[in-house]
Design an enzyme around this catalytic site. Structure first.
Site, short mmCIF file in Angstrom:
data_model
loop_
_atom_site.label_atom_id
_atom_site.label_comp_id
_atom_site.label_asym_id
_atom_site.label_seq_id
_atom_site.Cartn_x
_atom_site.Cartn_y
_atom_site.Cartn_z
N TYR A 144 -0.16 0.36 -10.03
CA TYR A 144 1.15 -0.10 -9.56
C TYR A 144 0.94 -0.98 -8.34
O TYR A 144 0.19 -0.63 -7.43
CB TYR A 144 2.02 1.10 -9.18
CG TYR A 144 3.41 0.74 -8.67
CD1 TYR A 144 3.75 0.93 -7.34
CD2 TYR A 144 4.37 0.23 -9.54
CE1 TYR A 144 5.03 0.61 -6.88
CE2 TYR A 144 5.65 -0.09 -9.08
CZ TYR A 144 5.97 0.11 -7.75
OH TYR A 144 7.23 -0.22 -7.29
N ASP A 165 -5.82 -4.14 -4.32
CA ASP A 165 -4.56 -3.64 -3.76
C ASP A 165 -4.90 -2.34 -3.01
O ASP A 165 -5.05 -1.29 -3.61
CB ASP A 165 -3.55 -3.39 -4.88
CG ASP A 165 -2.25 -2.85 -4.32
OD1 ASP A 165 -1.22 -2.88 -5.05
OD2 ASP A 165 -2.24 -2.36 -3.18
N LYS A 176 1.99 0.22 3.95
CA LYS A 176 2.07 1.64 4.33
C LYS A 176 1.49 1.94 5.73
O LYS A 176 2.14 1.71 6.73
CB LYS A 176 1.40 2.49 3.24
CG LYS A 176 2.16 2.43 1.90
CD LYS A 176 1.55 3.35 0.88
CE LYS A 176 2.12 3.10 -0.50
NZ LYS A 176 3.42 3.71 -0.76
P1 KE4 Z 1 6.15 -1.08 -1.57
O1 KE4 Z 1 6.81 -2.35 -2.09
O2 KE4 Z 1 6.78 0.16 -2.16
O3 KE4 Z 1 6.03 -1.05 -0.07
O4 KE4 Z 1 4.61 -1.10 -2.05
C1 KE4 Z 1 4.34 -1.25 -3.42
C2 KE4 Z 1 2.96 -0.70 -3.71
C3 KE4 Z 1 1.93 -1.60 -3.91
N1 KE4 Z 1 0.68 -1.17 -4.17
C4 KE4 Z 1 0.40 0.15 -4.25
C5 KE4 Z 1 -1.01 0.58 -4.55
C6 KE4 Z 1 1.42 1.11 -4.06
O5 KE4 Z 1 1.12 2.43 -4.16
C7 KE4 Z 1 2.73 0.68 -3.77
C8 KE4 Z 1 3.88 1.64 -3.57
N2 KE4 Z 1 3.59 3.02 -3.75
C9 KE4 Z 1 4.69 3.86 -4.21
C10 KE4 Z 1 4.17 5.29 -4.32
N3 KE4 Z 1 3.28 5.44 -5.41
C11 KE4 Z 1 5.90 3.74 -3.35
C12 KE4 Z 1 6.93 4.83 -3.55
C13 KE4 Z 1 8.23 4.28 -4.05
O6 KE4 Z 1 8.21 3.39 -4.95
O7 KE4 Z 1 9.28 4.77 -3.57
#
Ligand code: KE4
Length: 426
Positions: A143, A238, A266
């Site tokens: 993701y 990533d 994060k």
């Molecule tokens: P954000 O757009 O949510 O800040 O980041 C996206 C993202 C990109 N790359 C990786 C490896 C990530 O894990 C994420 C976001 N992680 C999720 C939890 N698995 C965010 C939680 C959510 O969607 O509320």
């Protein structure tokens, strides 16, 4: 949930889709209603009805020092009094950029944005602009946020809610994204041959953590590096989750593989909205205003977010947080494995540093196919059994748990006891 959380969720659902501002918070795949948080500090969160939980979600990664670490709160309060947002360069942007480039030497230049999604999306546009190619390779279950090109066989909430390929993404966009099974280098090689000179980049989580947590096998990362170099494609790591968590230099330090570009988020925001992408200067210099690849953001480099990230990362280094996270993680692994050994349930425990996952199926699990063998009904009962006993794990089998430096050995011991009780109750 009863009481104030129930009232708030009812009100939320009237004005917010699903009652949440991010789908995975809705607990749809584990059932029940989300609790609403009143406050959080250290390893704890308290809901609006006064219940206390030992928290292993940690805002999905940012709370690496635990919630509301004093050093971060003090820094944000001090800077807030001097202004909340300028849209003008500020010193903290330079300091955070310099720190990240020092800690992650593959990053020679970096651009701040406001989320991991924005960082990954911008990174892909840059890779396409730099290579003048359109296609990308990603991996099933990884993701990278919710940008159109990346919602193909995506993990995390997309997988949790059974929509790895989202509605609303034009087929023409999705057709440019080739998603392959993780750890299958033969298929990567075959894809490069079948799409000669068309692949702009490979993007991956070097340690996938959005379909549960599993690991690169048999030099997979170094093989990807070689294939990208051979075919003139860019390698994008990533590290939104792993960056500055699994090691001071992230997964790329652990595996000794140098990506061309890295996506961050994060932890680098200390809990405030920050994403970033960076890499080789010759690539980054193609970004506006120097180059032809446009990318921008009103709140990018926001002073509060910058100083929150700076104070968090500096504190992490000051206390050698990575050693503490490894010690706590090792303690949890030992106790969790002991609890697992006492049950006949098919379980697979994975951990690296402070990141862990308990799959409700037998191993080995090296890709999404393996992760999807998990017994989701049993996971659901386990999640609620722990929640009732005061431990908050991620509300999905396809997520990863996070330990912070604020967790204590007593927290870990108590959690392992609760894991054991929960497993026995299934
Ligand atoms: P954000 O757009 O949510 O800040 O980041 C996206 C993202 C990109 N790359 C990786 C490896 C990530 O894990 C994420 C976001 N992680 C999720 C939890 N698995 C965010 C939680 C959510 O969607 O509320």
């Amino acid at each position: 949930m009863t009481g104030r959380s129930t009232q708030l969720f009812a009100a939320a659902q009237k004005r917010i889709p699903g009652g949440v501002n991010s789908p995975v918070r809705a607990l749809r795949n584990v059932g029940g209603e989300p609790f609403f948080v009143e406050r959080a500090r250290g390893s704890r969160v308290w809901d609006v009805d006064g219940r206390e939980y030992i928290d292993y979600v940690g805002s999905w990664g940012p709370a690496i020092l635990g919630h509301a670490p004093k050093v971060v709160v003090d820094a944000v309060q001090a800077v807030a009094e001097r202004g909340l947002s300028f849209g003008i360069p500020n010193p903290f942007e330079v300091e955070l950029a310099e720190l990240i480039c020092e800690w992650m030497p593959s990053i020679e230049k970096i651009r701040m944005v406001n989320s991991g999604t924005e960082a990954a999306m911008s990174c892909l546009r840059l890779a396409r602009g730099f290579t003048a190619r359109d296609k990308i390779i990603k991996f099933d279950g990884c993701y990278h946020g919710h940008a159109d090109s990346l919602l193909v066989q995506a993990g995390s909430g997309a997988l949790t809610h059974g929509r790895p390929d989202s509605a609303g993404v034009p087929k023409s966009f999705a057709d440019l994204t080739i998603s392959l099974p993780f750890n299958n280098i033969d298929l990567v090689r075959k894809t490069f041959i079948e799409n000669k000179d068309e692949i702009a980049a490979i993007i991956l989580e070097p340690i996938p953590a959005n379909a549960g947590l599993y690991f690169p096998e048999n030099n997979f990362l170094s093989s990807l590096r070689d294939e990208c170099t051979k075919h003139g494609a860019l390698l994008i790591f990533d590290e939104v989750m792993t960056g500055f968590r699994v090691a001071r230099g992230g997964a790329q330090q652990i595996f000794g593989v140098k990506p061309d570009l890295t996506v961050l988020g994060k932890v680098i925001g200390g809990g405030l909205p920050v994403g970033a992408f960076g890499g080789r200067a010759e690539i980054m210099d193609r970004l506006s205003p120097d180059g032809p690849v446009y990318q921008a953001g009103t709140l990018s480099g926001n002073p509060l977010a910058m100083v929150a990230g700076l104070s968090q990362l500096r504190e992490l280094e000051r206390i050698d947080g990575w050693k503490l996270l490894e010690d706590l993680g090792a303690q949890f692994e030992q106790l969790a494995r002991a609890a697992v050994a006492k049950t006949k349930i098919e379980l697979t425990f994975h951990r690296i540093g402070s990141m862990f996952c308990l799959f409700f199926c037998s191993g080995p699990i090296v890709d999404l196919t393996g992760a999807k063998r998990s017994d989701l009904k049993r996971f659901t009962r386990f999640f609620h059994a722990c929640l009732e006993r005061g431990v908050y794990f991620a509300p999905s089998q396809f997520e990863t748990g996070f330990i912070s430096t604020a967790h204590t050995t007593d927290d870990i011991s108590r959690t392992a006891e609760i894991v054991g009780e929960a497993l026995r109750s299934l």
